[in-house]
Design an enzyme around this catalytic site. Structure first.
Site, mmCIF file in Angstrom:
data_model
loop_
_atom_site.group_PDB
_atom_site.id
_atom_site.type_symbol
_atom_site.label_atom_id
_atom_site.label_comp_id
_atom_site.label_asym_id
_atom_site.label_seq_id
_atom_site.Cartn_x
_atom_site.Cartn_y
_atom_site.Cartn_z
ATOM 1 N N ASP A 288 0.915 -1.202 -4.910
ATOM 2 C CA ASP A 288 -0.333 -0.454 -4.721
ATOM 3 C C ASP A 288 -1.277 -0.831 -5.856
ATOM 4 O O ASP A 288 -0.834 -1.244 -6.926
ATOM 5 C CB ASP A 288 -0.068 1.063 -4.720
ATOM 6 C CG ASP A 288 -1.161 1.844 -4.005
ATOM 7 O OD1 ASP A 288 -0.942 2.248 -2.841
ATOM 8 O OD2 ASP A 288 -2.236 2.041 -4.612
ATOM 9 N N SER A 289 -2.585 -0.659 -5.612
ATOM 10 C CA SER A 289 -3.539 -0.975 -6.675
ATOM 11 C C SER A 289 -3.777 0.218 -7.592
ATOM 12 O O SER A 289 -4.470 0.100 -8.593
ATOM 13 C CB SER A 289 -4.863 -1.442 -6.063
ATOM 14 O OG SER A 289 -5.354 -0.437 -5.203
ATOM 15 N N ASP B 97 0.594 -0.499 5.149
ATOM 16 C CA ASP B 97 -0.115 0.755 5.462
ATOM 17 C C ASP B 97 -1.407 0.832 4.650
ATOM 18 O O ASP B 97 -1.544 1.667 3.760
ATOM 19 C CB ASP B 97 0.801 1.959 5.157
ATOM 20 C CG ASP B 97 0.164 3.280 5.570
ATOM 21 O OD1 ASP B 97 -0.795 3.262 6.371
ATOM 22 O OD2 ASP B 97 0.630 4.330 5.077
ATOM 23 N N CYS C 87 -5.091 3.221 10.014
ATOM 24 C CA CYS C 87 -5.596 4.593 10.149
ATOM 25 C C CYS C 87 -7.087 4.589 10.449
ATOM 26 O O CYS C 87 -7.760 5.604 10.293
ATOM 27 C CB CYS C 87 -5.278 5.421 8.907
ATOM 28 S SG CYS C 87 -5.920 4.697 7.398
ATOM 29 N N ASN D 203 -3.429 -6.008 -6.387
ATOM 30 C CA ASN D 203 -4.222 -6.076 -5.169
ATOM 31 C C ASN D 203 -3.318 -6.685 -4.087
ATOM 32 O O ASN D 203 -2.814 -7.795 -4.236
ATOM 33 C CB ASN D 203 -5.453 -6.959 -5.419
ATOM 34 C CG ASN D 203 -6.308 -7.072 -4.161
ATOM 35 O OD1 ASN D 203 -5.807 -7.159 -3.032
ATOM 36 N ND2 ASN D 203 -7.604 -7.077 -4.366
ATOM 37 N N ALA D 204 -3.130 -5.954 -3.015
ATOM 38 C CA ALA D 204 -2.162 -6.381 -1.995
ATOM 39 C C ALA D 204 -2.527 -7.731 -1.385
ATOM 40 O O ALA D 204 -1.645 -8.527 -1.078
ATOM 41 C CB ALA D 204 -2.081 -5.322 -0.902
ATOM 42 N N PHE E 69 0.873 -1.181 0.000
ATOM 43 C CA PHE E 69 0.000 0.000 0.000
ATOM 44 C C PHE E 69 0.916 1.240 0.000
ATOM 45 O O PHE E 69 0.857 2.080 0.881
ATOM 46 C CB PHE E 69 -0.937 0.037 1.219
ATOM 47 C CG PHE E 69 -1.791 -1.192 1.387
ATOM 48 C CD1 PHE E 69 -2.993 -1.323 0.689
ATOM 49 C CD2 PHE E 69 -1.394 -2.226 2.220
ATOM 50 C CE1 PHE E 69 -3.792 -2.461 0.842
ATOM 51 C CE2 PHE E 69 -2.187 -3.360 2.380
ATOM 52 C CZ PHE E 69 -3.388 -3.478 1.698
#
Ligand code: SAH
Length: 405
Positions: free
Chosen positions: A252-253, A309, A349, A283-284, A231
């Site tokens: 990252d996507s 993240d 987050c 896609n992670a 991410f």
């Protein structure tokens, strides 16, 4: 919005439960605790009283949000734009005292700076603002915000990031994002000696994740060997790890985010030398599954440093269990891939996932992965996103750095 005398302020009466909440140091009153708000206009500056009529202070009213009242002061205010200018000046002074090594930082963090509904970020010579409530959207209020930011910071440009979803929820008229002052829409900024590009009008989200600024520097202290930044967005962690790690991969996507990440890497060629960062669009969840449990077991990937993240998985309390399952899957896979002595930097987050929820999830992932974690740092958001102890909602970011054996 400004009122000529205190007694001209419309009054909103709140329930004992609402009053108790304010007395505990919080600044919000929910709609269910509003007893009467008849005839009060959307976004109005109001006097708040308890059910007996006792004065509790001044606030901004929203006619549509579940948070009906956001307190501004225990005093009865007469001139909101003047208060606003004073609080912006104080917010800037706070950063001057506590923010170091960066040309990009948050200048105003809504409730964290006693300015509910206002977010202001600085990216070197460009200032970006976001207005989240009816009370901050009125013309005289906007003018006061622009006047103070201009007088204090002399930016080349000020841009507004309008969030259509927030504006709809606040029943505010649609507004385009863009320049509100000046001409400049892109710049570069230095953060912890790393350079980044800022393009105000492009990308999925304008701007960088400034709340991670101090965590980037902390992660860089421990990072070594082969690194994977999952991410990675525009490369915030990857670029900070780059001087200490090789090879480095970012995942990252979002293709636009990765394109910017690559431009950021080019900006830092002096620092990176011959090192190249590989950016993978994927896609992670799928990628981590392939990497940690490949069809042929001998092909499992190994790393010395992994950063996780992800975006906020829990947008509300109801999502907590699903969010924790998501975090656990990611962390479990990362733990399986780390070499002994490896470093895990794992973040959340989501406000609704508390620090203890997050640490419990991590402990459970460690057990399942048969790994032992030693906590090096338990961190939160950077100091330019101040946490007010009596307003738990101001603290949302978790960043755990652990040594994995
Ligand atoms: N680490 C970044 C911020 C990450 S924000 C920094 O410090 O700047 C979350 C990122 O996750 C966004 O860039 C978004 O594009 C990406 N993302 C969201 N869902 C994803 C998925 N399923 N797989 C990979 N990336 C995803």
């Amino acid at each position: 919005m400004s009122q000529s005398a205190p007694h001209t302020l419309p009054t909103i009466k709140i329930s004992p439960r609402g009053a108790t909440r304010l007395k505990s140091g919080h600044v919000w009153v929910y709609r269910s605790d509003v007893v009467s708000a008849e005839g009060v206009l959307p976004g109005a500056l109001v006097r708040v009283s308890d059910h007996r009529g006792k004065n509790l202070g001044s606030a901004l009213y929203s006619s549509s949000s579940q948070i009906a009242i956001r307190m501004l002061s225990h005093e009865l205010l007469t001139d909101f734009p003047a208060l606003l200018r004073q609080r912006i000046a104080e917010a800037i002074a706070y950063r001057e005292a506590f923010v170091r090594d960066t040309e990009a930082y948050r200048i105003v963090f809504s409730e964290g700076d006693f300015l509910p509904g206002l977010i202001v970020d600085r990216y070197n010579d460009i200032v970006s603002l976001q207005i989240l409530t009816q009370g901050m959207d009125a013309d005289p209020v906007r003018q006061a915000i622009l006047a103070e930011l201009t007088a204090r910071l002399h930016p080349a440009a000020i841009i507004e990031r309008a969030d259509p979803r927030v504006r709809e929820l606040e029943t505010l008229p649609p507004r385009a994002s863009g320049l509100v002052q000046g001409e400049k829409t892109s710049t570069t900024f230095t953060m912890n000696s790393i350079q980044f590009r800022f393009d105000a009008l492009e990308g999925q989200k304008t701007g960088a994740f400034l709340d991670q600024r101090e965590n980037y520097a902390a992660a860089a202290q421990y990072a070594h060997g082969e690194a994977l930044d999952v991410f990675c967005y525009q490369g915030g962690f990857a670029l900070h790890l780059a001087p200490h790690c090789s090879p480095i991969t970012g995942v990252d996507s979002s293709r636009p985010a990765l394109e910017l990440a690559d431009q950021n890497a080019t900006l830092n060629q002096g620092l990176l030398g011959q090192k190249e960062i590989e950016w993978i669009e994927a896609n992670a969840f799928d990628l981590l599954k392939d990497y940690s449990s490949p069809a042929r077991p001998g092909e499992a990937r190994r790393y010395d440093t992994i950063v996780l993240d992800p975006p906020a998985f829990a947008k509300s309390k109801r999502d907590l269990d699903a969010a924790l399952r998501g975090y656990k899957e990611l962390n479990l896979r990362a733990l399986k891939m780390l070499r002994p002595g490896g470093i895990l930097v794992t973040c959340s987050c989501s406000y609704h996932v508390s620090q203890s929820n997050f640490l419990e999830m991590l402990a459970s992932a460690a057990l399942d992965a048969h790994r032992t974690l030693r906590l090096l740092e338990v961190r939160g958001q950077a100091k330019d996103h101040p946490v007010l102890l009596n307003i738990p909602e101001t603290a949302y970011l978790k960043c755990i750095i652990a040594s994995v054996t």
